[in-house]
Design an enzyme around this catalytic site. Structure first.
Site, PDB file in Angstrom:
ATOM      1  N   TYR A   7     -10.310  -4.702   3.097  1.00  0.00           N
ATOM      2  CA  TYR A   7      -9.513  -3.543   3.528  1.00  0.00           C
ATOM      3  C   TYR A   7      -9.628  -2.479   2.438  1.00  0.00           C
ATOM      4  O   TYR A   7      -8.751  -2.311   1.606  1.00  0.00           O
ATOM      5  CB  TYR A   7      -8.059  -4.004   3.713  1.00  0.00           C
ATOM      6  CG  TYR A   7      -7.090  -3.012   4.331  1.00  0.00           C
ATOM      7  CD1 TYR A   7      -7.461  -1.734   4.728  1.00  0.00           C
ATOM      8  CD2 TYR A   7      -5.769  -3.378   4.543  1.00  0.00           C
ATOM      9  CE1 TYR A   7      -6.543  -0.864   5.303  1.00  0.00           C
ATOM     10  CE2 TYR A   7      -4.838  -2.521   5.116  1.00  0.00           C
ATOM     11  CZ  TYR A   7      -5.247  -1.262   5.493  1.00  0.00           C
ATOM     12  OH  TYR A   7      -4.322  -0.410   6.051  1.00  0.00           O
TER      13      TYR A   7
ATOM     14  N   ARG B  72       0.226   5.658  16.517  1.00  0.00           N
ATOM     15  CA  ARG B  72       0.456   7.005  15.990  1.00  0.00           C
ATOM     16  C   ARG B  72      -0.308   8.034  16.801  1.00  0.00           C
ATOM     17  O   ARG B  72      -1.220   7.693  17.550  1.00  0.00           O
ATOM     18  CB  ARG B  72       0.072   7.096  14.511  1.00  0.00           C
ATOM     19  CG  ARG B  72      -1.308   6.596  14.172  1.00  0.00           C
ATOM     20  CD  ARG B  72      -1.516   6.522  12.637  1.00  0.00           C
ATOM     21  NE  ARG B  72      -2.651   5.664  12.339  1.00  0.00           N
ATOM     22  CZ  ARG B  72      -3.011   5.255  11.126  1.00  0.00           C
ATOM     23  NH1 ARG B  72      -2.320   5.618  10.069  1.00  0.00           N
ATOM     24  NH2 ARG B  72      -4.066   4.480  10.958  1.00  0.00           N
TER      25      ARG B  72
ATOM     26  N   GLU C 137      -3.463   6.533  19.023  1.00  0.00           N
ATOM     27  CA  GLU C 137      -4.175   5.384  18.456  1.00  0.00           C
ATOM     28  C   GLU C 137      -3.561   4.081  18.951  1.00  0.00           C
ATOM     29  O   GLU C 137      -2.376   3.840  18.760  1.00  0.00           O
ATOM     30  CB  GLU C 137      -4.089   5.481  16.928  1.00  0.00           C
ATOM     31  CG  GLU C 137      -4.848   4.403  16.208  1.00  0.00           C
ATOM     32  CD  GLU C 137      -4.874   4.639  14.690  1.00  0.00           C
ATOM     33  OE1 GLU C 137      -4.875   5.806  14.242  1.00  0.00           O
ATOM     34  OE2 GLU C 137      -4.873   3.646  13.957  1.00  0.00           O
TER      35      GLU C 137
ATOM     36  N   ARG D 290      -8.875  -6.214  13.267  1.00  0.00           N
ATOM     37  CA  ARG D 290      -8.125  -5.434  14.239  1.00  0.00           C
ATOM     38  C   ARG D 290      -9.018  -4.280  14.630  1.00  0.00           C
ATOM     39  O   ARG D 290      -9.705  -3.685  13.788  1.00  0.00           O
ATOM     40  CB  ARG D 290      -6.822  -4.889  13.637  1.00  0.00           C
ATOM     41  CG  ARG D 290      -5.804  -5.928  13.389  1.00  0.00           C
ATOM     42  CD  ARG D 290      -5.359  -6.638  14.630  1.00  0.00           C
ATOM     43  NE  ARG D 290      -4.513  -5.799  15.480  1.00  0.00           N
ATOM     44  CZ  ARG D 290      -4.101  -6.162  16.685  1.00  0.00           C
ATOM     45  NH1 ARG D 290      -4.492  -7.306  17.217  1.00  0.00           N
ATOM     46  NH2 ARG D 290      -3.305  -5.372  17.383  1.00  0.00           N
TER      47      ARG D 290
ATOM     48  N   ASP E 128     -10.054   1.287   0.829  1.00  0.00           N
ATOM     49  CA  ASP E 128      -9.887   2.731   0.991  1.00  0.00           C
ATOM     50  C   ASP E 128     -11.229   3.390   0.678  1.00  0.00           C
ATOM     51  O   ASP E 128     -12.085   2.800   0.019  1.00  0.00           O
ATOM     52  CB  ASP E 128      -8.822   3.245   0.010  1.00  0.00           C
ATOM     53  CG  ASP E 128      -7.420   2.936   0.501  1.00  0.00           C
ATOM     54  OD1 ASP E 128      -7.226   2.844   1.723  1.00  0.00           O
ATOM     55  OD2 ASP E 128      -6.518   2.783  -0.346  1.00  0.00           O
TER      56      ASP E 128
ATOM     57  N   ARG F 190       9.757   5.559  -3.249  1.00  0.00           N
ATOM     58  CA  ARG F 190      10.127   6.459  -4.340  1.00  0.00           C
ATOM     59  C   ARG F 190      11.593   6.851  -4.267  1.00  0.00           C
ATOM     60  O   ARG F 190      12.095   7.113  -3.178  1.00  0.00           O
ATOM     61  CB  ARG F 190       9.336   7.773  -4.252  1.00  0.00           C
ATOM     62  CG  ARG F 190       7.880   7.646  -4.413  1.00  0.00           C
ATOM     63  CD  ARG F 190       7.293   9.051  -4.658  1.00  0.00           C
ATOM     64  NE  ARG F 190       5.858   8.959  -4.516  1.00  0.00           N
ATOM     65  CZ  ARG F 190       5.194   9.373  -3.454  1.00  0.00           C
ATOM     66  NH1 ARG F 190       5.834   9.963  -2.462  1.00  0.00           N
ATOM     67  NH2 ARG F 190       3.891   9.222  -3.405  1.00  0.00           N
TER      68      ARG F 190
ATOM     69  N   ARG G 160       0.827  -1.211   0.000  1.00  0.00           N
ATOM     70  CA  ARG G 160       0.000   0.000   0.000  1.00  0.00           C
ATOM     71  C   ARG G 160       0.860   1.259   0.000  1.00  0.00           C
ATOM     72  O   ARG G 160       0.432   2.308  -0.446  1.00  0.00           O
ATOM     73  CB  ARG G 160      -0.885   0.043   1.254  1.00  0.00           C
ATOM     74  CG  ARG G 160      -2.010  -0.953   1.272  1.00  0.00           C
ATOM     75  CD  ARG G 160      -2.669  -1.007   2.646  1.00  0.00           C
ATOM     76  NE  ARG G 160      -3.147   0.262   3.138  1.00  0.00           N
ATOM     77  CZ  ARG G 160      -4.321   0.815   2.824  1.00  0.00           C
ATOM     78  NH1 ARG G 160      -5.124   0.193   1.995  1.00  0.00           N
ATOM     79  NH2 ARG G 160      -4.686   1.969   3.342  1.00  0.00           N
TER      80      ARG G 160
END
Ligand code: UDP
Length: 372
Positions: free
Chosen positions: A353, A279, A305, A248, A355, A175, A171
């Site tokens: 899962y 996070r 979180e 989860r 988006d 770069r 995901r």
């Protein structure tokens, strides 16, 4: 009153379908067991800050149709996601890009960075990556795996990286350019005024009942419409009779702080294993620290979180798409495919899962078939 459609769940799938059905001249009732619309994209306004109550949601897509469709219900700001990783006090840029490679190894050119990764991949002897750990090492090398991936992933998923599917790490972009944009998407942003406002616009003119639990009284609800679009957990629909699909779950500890700027970024990932949360989100930065009139907001709101294993009664967040769960889902899906009155959709209905843009795309596609 009898409706053409009962939509169970006022999240993105339900709202998109309801909107399309209404536009096609159908009568629709949307119900949700929560006391608010918008599912997990729900944002709550607290002191002019739109708090992402169920975790950070940054809209991004390459799908032109989905983007155009949502423009009808919201104006998106120019937010670009660039999380920072904090590993024991060392800061790294995300996603993995030339800034990260420079911070990790001091390399300054793409060639040096690629050589470093290749060397670490060779040392690990990976040719055909079979799990998340091998996939991660072959993409970014062992150092980045150890400092930025291993701890975070094991906290997030509660499983060893060797026991997780490789696709999860794919995901994230890798770069060899200096580009901290977390997504490779053509379009990106946050709806001005929050997601709840966008979903409310989608549901304008549609009957909604909140605090309405379909599974607790399905005979009553089924009697209210010719067809049911169910976006809740598919195993819950069947009383978990073949077993529970695993998820989860996430818990947020949210605090209002009497300071203007806590961490200087919307998201900071704590990638070590010891910090108990994954996070910290500082919600105001999704909107550049300003209220809708463009004024600076003097306070700030942060959410830590925590990730843990879902059990019945908890909020399901991330489907655990490993082999055992995928096989169990397939059995439920076979049952769902035989239903005539009820259709299933969305992250929980399809155990996927997803988006946000993919949910909207799938709801639009489903609507076209269902309503034609
Ligand atoms: N990930 C990681 N370190 C990070 C951020 C992400 O190892 O700092 C891994 C982790 O395994 C996670 C996956 O990348 O599950 C996908 O991350 P993404 O940010 O897409 O997850 P989401 O925002 O959906 O929670």
């Amino acid at each position: 009153m009898k409706y053409d459609y009962l939509v169970v769940g006022a999240g993105l799938f339900g709202a998109t379908f309801a909107q399309q059905a209404k536009e096609a001249g159908k009568t629709v009732l949307v119900i949700d067991k929560r006391d608010h619309i918008a599912g997990n994209v729900y944002t709550k306004e607290v002191g002019k800050i739109h708090v992402h109550e169920y975790g950070a949601h940054i809209f991004h897509t390459n799908n032109h149709n989905v983007w155009e469709y949502l423009q009808r219900f919201a104006t998106f700001n120019r937010f670009t996601n660039s999380p920072v990783a904090n590993y024991k006090g060392e800061l790294y840029s995300l996603p993995f890009n030339m800034y990260t490679f420079n911070q990790m190894w001091g390399v300054t050119t793409p060639e040096e960075a690629a050589a470093k990764i290749e060397e670490q991949k060779q040392q690990a002897g990976i040719t055909d990556p079979k799990n998340l750990e091998e996939q991660a090492i072959s993409l970014v090398g062992r150092d980045i795996f150890e400092k930025l991936i291993k701890g975070y992933t094991e906290k997030q998923w509660g499983r060893d990286c060797k026991d997780l599917p490789a696709f999860i790490i794919k995901r994230l972009p890798v770069r060899f350019t200096f580009d901290n944009n977390y997504f490779n998407a053509l379009y990106q942003g946050i709806p001005v005024g929050g997601y709840t406002k966008m979903v409310a616009n989608m549901l304008a003119g549609i009957d909604i009942e909140l605090n309405a639990n379909y599974l607790e009284d399905r005979h009553k609800w089924d009697a209210m419409a010719d067809k049911v679009i169910y976006t809740g957990p598919i195993d819950g629909f069947y009383d978990y009779k073949l077993g529970c699909l695993e998820y989860r779950s996430v818990r947020f500890e949210t605090e209002i702080l009497d300071m203007a700027n806590f961490q200087g970024n919307a998201a900071v990932n704590y990638t070590d294993r010891e910090t108990p949360y994954t996070r910290i989100i500082e919600h105001k930065w999704f909107e550049f620290g300003k209220d809708e009139e463009g004024r600076e907001i003097p306070k700030t709101i942060i959410s830590k979180e925590y990730s843990w294993e879902w059990k019945q009664g908890d909020e399901p967040y991330y489907p655990v798409n490993d082999e055992a769960n995928s096989a169990l889902y397939q059995q439920y899906k076979d049952m769902a495919d035989r239903e005539t009155k009820v259709k299933f959709g969305g992250r929980l209905g399809e155990y996927k899962y997803y988006d946000m843009d993919a949910v909207v795309a799938s709801a639009l596609e489903f609507s076209e078939k269902e309503l034609s």
